[in-house]
Design an enzyme around this catalytic site. Sequence first.
Site, PDB file in Angstrom:
ATOM      1  CG  MET A 104      -1.879  -1.216   1.166  1.00 28.49           C
ATOM      2  SD  MET A 104      -3.415  -0.971   2.072  1.00 28.49           S
ATOM      3  CE  MET A 104      -2.799  -0.779   3.711  1.00 28.49           C
ATOM      4  N   GLY A 105       2.134   1.109  -0.447  1.00 28.50           N
ATOM      5  CA  GLY A 105       3.023   2.266  -0.548  1.00 28.50           C
ATOM      6  C   GLY A 105       3.587   2.675   0.802  1.00 28.50           C
ATOM      7  CG  LEU A 121       7.053   1.268  -0.903  1.00 27.45           C
ATOM      8  CD1 LEU A 121       7.703   0.965  -2.246  1.00 27.45           C
ATOM      9  CD2 LEU A 121       6.146   0.125  -0.483  1.00 27.45           C
ATOM     10  CG  HIS A 126       7.077  -2.145   2.059  1.00 29.21           C
ATOM     11  ND1 HIS A 126       6.951  -1.033   2.854  1.00 29.21           N
ATOM     12  CD2 HIS A 126       5.866  -2.749   2.070  1.00 29.21           C
ATOM     13  CE1 HIS A 126       5.705  -0.947   3.304  1.00 29.21           C
ATOM     14  NE2 HIS A 126       5.031  -1.983   2.861  1.00 29.21           N
ATOM     15  CD  GLN A 144      -1.931  -8.701   4.649  1.00 24.65           C
ATOM     16  OE1 GLN A 144      -2.795  -7.845   4.680  1.00 24.65           O
ATOM     17  NE2 GLN A 144      -0.690  -8.413   4.316  1.00 24.65           N
ATOM     18  CB  SER A 166       4.690  -0.199  10.785  1.00 25.01           C
ATOM     19  OG  SER A 166       3.398   0.275  10.456  1.00 25.01           O
ATOM     20  CB  SER A 167       3.302   2.338   6.060  1.00 26.41           C
ATOM     21  OG  SER A 167       3.866   1.415   5.165  1.00 26.41           O
TER      22      SER A 167
END
Length: 284
Positions: A30-31, A33, A37, A156, A193-194
Amino acid sequence: MQIITSKQELLQHMEACQKQHKTVGLVPTMGALHQGHASLVKRAVSENDVCVVSVFINPTQFNNQEDLLKYPRNLERDAELLRSLGVHFVFAPTPEEMYSQQEINSTFHFDFGGLDQVMEGKMRPGHFNGVVQVVSRLFYLVHPTRAYFGEKDYQQLAIIHFMVERSKLKDTFGTLQIIGCPIVREASGLALSSRNERLSDAQKQTALNISKTLFASREWAKTMSVSEVQRQVIDTINAIDGLEVEYYEIVDQSTLLPVKTFDHAIGCVTVYCGEVRLIDNIQY
Ligand code: PAF
């Protein structure tokens, strides 16, 4: 590296890859990054002929509109990082390109074999339906050989394994391999984490008590019962000003059901640091 915004164009590129028998690694994101990621992308680049990274803030997996609005966005910076890592295609569609209006508004229902009844699934109703909706669509579009997900979102990852290996969709995905990659942490232990972008420097200091407590709990597990460790983790984190535990569950790594012993167990925590909801986990 090509940045693609249309499904049609992506399909054409992927068909060309299939015709040339190229292996394709997909990293859905979801970007916003970060190095977590980057670790997935590096692996996907090294293990496949072609690497596709999707950057799409999926509206259907947010049950809290404020969280969706505040989710960090920076495609230019993300693209720069992905280019430096040797990615071939970035797929960055708009929600309108990804979904029809009806799909955005209606609820997609998927049978998770009970894996969604606990932890994140319980706290964020509909969240995993949205995740499976977007991930299955990406799989149809990209037809990856391998798809890479972080272990930080442990539930997830378990649900995506279930979808590909055990659900009624399993034949659709053929030999697709789901690859889980370890959590990447700052030197302090804080899981990347973003959402960390929304923490102030002081909050980051506070938040590192989450992983510190999880690591300590491995020691506690040597002498305490599962329920005692669970209590101790919750109490230790809640005692810190600025942190509030939403849940801490010690569950079986495959079924995600509560356990009585630490064999094959994982502890999953969600903590509010101010307004920011952080998750982390530890394997025993
Ligand atoms: O883990 C995430 O960032 C998202 O849930 C995913 C897998 C990209 C689906 O939107």
